[in-house]
Design an enzyme around this catalytic site. Structure first.
Site, PDB file in Angstrom:
ATOM      1  N   ARG A  34       2.830   1.418   0.438  1.00  0.00           N
ATOM      2  CA  ARG A  34       2.665   0.310   1.330  1.00  0.00           C
ATOM      3  C   ARG A  34       2.658   0.736   2.673  1.00  0.00           C
ATOM      4  NH1 ARG A  34       6.108  -3.255   4.440  1.00  0.00           N
ATOM      5  NH2 ARG A  34       7.551  -2.307   3.752  1.00  0.00           N
ATOM      6  N   ASP A  60      -0.246  -3.521   0.482  1.00  0.00           N
ATOM      7  CA  ASP A  60       0.824  -4.355  -0.542  1.00  0.00           C
ATOM      8  C   ASP A  60       1.019  -5.961  -1.682  1.00  0.00           C
ATOM      9  OD1 ASP A  60       2.935  -5.779  -0.833  1.00  0.00           O
ATOM     10  OD2 ASP A  60       2.819  -6.636   0.604  1.00  0.00           O
ATOM     11  N   TYR A 152      17.148  -8.952  -6.921  1.00  0.00           N
ATOM     12  CA  TYR A 152      16.572  -8.164  -7.704  1.00  0.00           C
ATOM     13  C   TYR A 152      17.107  -8.001  -9.381  1.00  0.00           C
ATOM     14  CZ  TYR A 152      16.041  -3.518  -8.231  1.00  0.00           C
ATOM     15  OH  TYR A 152      15.958  -1.399  -8.684  1.00  0.00           O
TER      16      TYR A 152
END
Length: 240
Positions: A34, A60, A152
């Site tokens: 990125r 990205d 996550y």
């Protein structure tokens, strides 16, 4: 088949190790990152110094427009894209009451939108060639859960569901889709982990190494792994 391999989030850690392993196995590697250009250049230089082929692609994966433009460029090359490793991901750890909506969105966008944005455009070209390897990086947190990692774990569990479903869709086309679920691997991502508390939960009594994860990914990308699909393979030193 030594088709081109795209590795997302490959400027450091597990992604960099995967890029090096695939290049060593003979795949021309497209190394996505990125923003960390210097790190990505360093990985590419290592690959080239070892005799491999590496191209850098900065975008990205969570940005649909940027990913679309990048994938159009990648797929326009006459050399087939046969391997995708969806490794890009971020963690924003906090108990859920303290987790900001922006962090939730970032984690899910990078992992789940990133999977969609990168994988979807490449599927039909793989179908036409009747060969492909899609390898998605999940986590032990998705399988076991972990305090402070609701976002996550949710993102990485979503990757497991996507892996299993896409594997069913593509199995008859010669395309395998698998997930790798690392445990505690010695990278920057675990710098804040209290190892003295976690180590008793690891029967192997050590951290894993990025190269160990990369070796598994390289095998799953090979012809020898053609009968393995829809699987979630843990690499975690025996954590249960």
């Amino acid at each position: 088949m030594k088709a081109r391999a795209l590795v997302t989030g490959a400027s450091r850690g597990i992604g960099a190790a995967v890029a090096r392993a695939l290049a060593a196995a003979g795949h021309p590697v497209i190394l996505n990152y990125r923003s960390e250009h210097a790190l990505a250049e360093g990985v590419a230089a290592e690959i080239r110094a070892a005799g491999g082929s590496c191209t850098l692609m900065a975008f990205d994966v969570g940005d649909a427009e940027a990913s679309g433009a990048a994938m159009t460029q990648i797929l326009a090359d006459p050399e087939p894209l046969g391997v995708i490793v969806n490794n890009a991901g971020v963690a924003r750890d906090n108990p859920l009451p303290a987790l900001e909506r922006s962090d939730w969105d970032l984690v899910l966008r990078t992992t789940l939108d990133g999977f969609y944005n990168v994988t979807r455009p490449a599927i039909m070209p793989m179908v036409r060639r009747r060969w492909g390897r899609i390898i998605n990086m999940s986590s032990v947190s998705a399988v076991m859960g972990n305090r402070g990692q609701v976002a996550y774990a949710a993102a990485k569990a979503g990757i497991i569901g996507a892996t299993k479903s896409l594997a069913l869709e593509l199995a008859r086309r010669g395309i395998t889709v698998n997930a790798v679920a690392p445990g505690l691997i010695e990278t920057d991502m675990i710098k804040s982990v209290p190892l003295e508390q976690v180590m008793p939960r690891i029967p192997a009594q050590r951290l894993g190494q990025p190269d160990e994860v990369a070796a598994l990914v390289a095998f799953l990308a090979s012809d020898a792994a053609g009968y393995i699909t829809g699987q979630v393979i843990g690499i975690n030193g025996g954590m249960v």
